[in-house]
Design a protein around this motif. Sequence first.
Motif, short mmCIF file in Angstrom:
data_model
loop_
_atom_site.label_atom_id
_atom_site.label_comp_id
_atom_site.label_asym_id
_atom_site.label_seq_id
_atom_site.Cartn_x
_atom_site.Cartn_y
_atom_site.Cartn_z
N GLY A 128 0.84 -1.20 0.00
CA GLY A 128 0.00 0.00 0.00
C GLY A 128 0.86 1.24 0.00
N THR A 129 0.24 2.40 -0.20
CA THR A 129 0.98 3.66 -0.20
C THR A 129 1.03 4.28 1.17
N ASN A 130 -0.11 4.36 1.83
CA ASN A 130 -0.21 4.95 3.17
C ASN A 130 -0.92 3.96 4.09
N GLY A 131 -0.47 3.91 5.33
CA GLY A 131 -1.15 3.08 6.32
C GLY A 131 -0.61 1.67 6.49
N LYS A 132 0.43 1.30 5.71
CA LYS A 132 1.00 -0.04 5.86
C LYS A 132 1.49 -0.27 7.29
N GLY A 133 2.30 0.66 7.76
CA GLY A 133 2.91 0.49 9.07
C GLY A 133 1.90 0.45 10.19
N SER A 134 0.90 1.33 10.13
CA SER A 134 -0.13 1.34 11.17
C SER A 134 -0.92 0.04 11.14
N THR A 135 -1.22 -0.46 9.93
CA THR A 135 -1.95 -1.72 9.82
C THR A 135 -1.14 -2.87 10.42
N VAL A 136 0.17 -2.90 10.15
CA VAL A 136 1.03 -3.92 10.76
C VAL A 136 1.02 -3.78 12.28
N ALA A 137 1.04 -2.54 12.78
CA ALA A 137 1.02 -2.33 14.23
C ALA A 137 -0.26 -2.90 14.85
N TYR A 138 -1.41 -2.69 14.20
CA TYR A 138 -2.66 -3.26 14.71
C TYR A 138 -2.65 -4.78 14.62
N LEU A 139 -2.18 -5.31 13.51
CA LEU A 139 -2.11 -6.77 13.37
C LEU A 139 -1.26 -7.37 14.49
N ARG A 140 -0.11 -6.78 14.72
CA ARG A 140 0.79 -7.31 15.75
C ARG A 140 0.16 -7.23 17.13
N ALA A 141 -0.44 -6.08 17.45
CA ALA A 141 -1.02 -5.90 18.77
C ALA A 141 -2.18 -6.87 19.02
N ILE A 142 -3.01 -7.09 18.00
CA ILE A 142 -4.14 -8.02 18.16
C ILE A 142 -3.63 -9.45 18.31
N LEU A 143 -2.72 -9.85 17.45
CA LEU A 143 -2.19 -11.21 17.51
C LEU A 143 -1.48 -11.47 18.83
N GLU A 144 -0.70 -10.51 19.31
CA GLU A 144 -0.02 -10.69 20.59
C GLU A 144 -1.01 -10.72 21.74
N ALA A 145 -2.08 -9.92 21.64
CA ALA A 145 -3.11 -9.97 22.68
C ALA A 145 -3.79 -11.33 22.72
N ALA A 146 -3.80 -12.02 21.57
CA ALA A 146 -4.37 -13.37 21.51
C ALA A 146 -3.38 -14.44 21.94
N GLY A 147 -2.19 -14.03 22.37
CA GLY A 147 -1.21 -14.97 22.88
C GLY A 147 -0.30 -15.57 21.84
N LEU A 148 -0.26 -15.01 20.62
CA LEU A 148 0.56 -15.56 19.55
C LEU A 148 1.93 -14.87 19.50
N ARG A 149 2.91 -15.61 19.01
CA ARG A 149 4.27 -15.08 18.83
C ARG A 149 4.38 -14.51 17.42
N VAL A 150 4.77 -13.24 17.33
CA VAL A 150 4.68 -12.51 16.06
C VAL A 150 6.03 -11.91 15.69
N HIS A 151 6.59 -12.37 14.57
CA HIS A 151 7.72 -11.67 13.96
C HIS A 151 7.16 -10.51 13.12
N ALA A 152 7.95 -9.46 12.96
CA ALA A 152 7.54 -8.36 12.09
C ALA A 152 8.76 -7.75 11.42
N TYR A 153 8.60 -7.46 10.12
CA TYR A 153 9.64 -6.79 9.34
C TYR A 153 9.02 -5.54 8.73
N ILE A 154 9.55 -4.37 9.09
CA ILE A 154 8.97 -3.11 8.62
C ILE A 154 10.09 -2.23 8.06
N SER A 155 9.69 -1.19 7.34
CA SER A 155 10.66 -0.22 6.84
C SER A 155 9.90 1.08 6.51
#
Length: 433
Positions: A42-69
Amino acid sequence: MIARLSALHPNRIDLSLDRMHRLLERLDHPELRLPPVIHVAGTNGKGSTVAYLRAILEAAGLRVHAYISPYLVRINECFRLGCAGGGVLVGDDELKRALEHCERTNAGAPLTFFEAKTAAAFWLFAQHEADVLLLEVGLGGRLDSTNVVDAPLATVIAPISTDHTEFLGDSLTSIAGEKAAIIKHNAPVITAEQPPEAMAVIKQQARHQRAPLYAAGQQWHVGVERGRLVYQDDRGLMDLAAPKLFGRHQFNNAGLAIATLRAIETFKIGHAAFEAGVVNAEWPARMQRLSSGALLEMGPQGCEIWLDGGHNAEGGRVAAAALGDLEERVSRPLVVIAGMMGNKDASGFLANFAGLTRHIIAVAIPGQDNAMPPDRLAEAARTLGMRVEISPGIEAALHTLTRLAYEVPPRILIAGSLYLAGHVLAFNSTPPG
């Protein structure tokens, strides 16, 4: 080491997958040993979307790798290793070993720094078990170094707009084609609301890949009701607390993350994890209020300082909309301190603020040879009828504002570049974590 890796290719950006495939083969294909991947473009919002994905998955008890730039202050920010209880940024020693291993394996062959960094990320992630890897595209999609994963869990496309036209083309159709190329066979694709011409390309690519499509405004909906986030799809409705990240666009980004996780059948995530993730997600330099630090002490007494990394017309639009919401709550005079890279559309970015302020301060971006000269940025502001000053840097700009007589302490937005945002966070001693 970064200097050595950067010297392996004459260009900072050279979109191709050939060099990446060659290096991954020499590394014994770490991309085939990754945890299940959610690939985000995407052009805008990629990083924020990844941040929400990570926070939700971690809140569900999952182990989450993330690669951002890109990173803002330290390169370590690009690599997050999932572990029980939440992820951690890769340590200096482990990151150095990964980059050195890729450098040795590459044996001096042509390679961009982003390709080396991505290969190091894959090599790192393949050695650490996790439940999922969130993989953010660096630039475009089709020829981006991350686009070597053939069978992701899902692909996600955040809002598409005009940016990086020298690499992706000067039409939304062309840009959408580059980004939609991450869509893979049978993997669900979840997309934010898009301009019609971009949506047409995404639909065509999804049909070609036989990928189930979940589009905002069609298969799922997100909105704001009484200050809360309301999400709905064919599985039902969720009424959630508002995101901590500020701005109406963050409701849309959070909705995109929710839609993604509900489209992936292997995840069983409860209401409590969705709410905790939406509320707790953090992403620096996205309408971030600086509530303490050295810069706040330099500005006019009682002022507000906001930081945003938006650097294109659409990024300016959502930042301006967020400032408009702030103005409705508490009215303050607005000053925009702006610094941009030389290949950006300064007029398109600044035009969004014309109805909110007439006071722009143009600054240089420290340490960036390709930054836009402040006088060129100032000329774009003057053409829009704005009052503009030129200042050698952020600190000097804030000092200038202390000499002005404000009846109400001003609201100050520092924006125009993630590189500028990184400088601000480093100077202010508020590094991302």
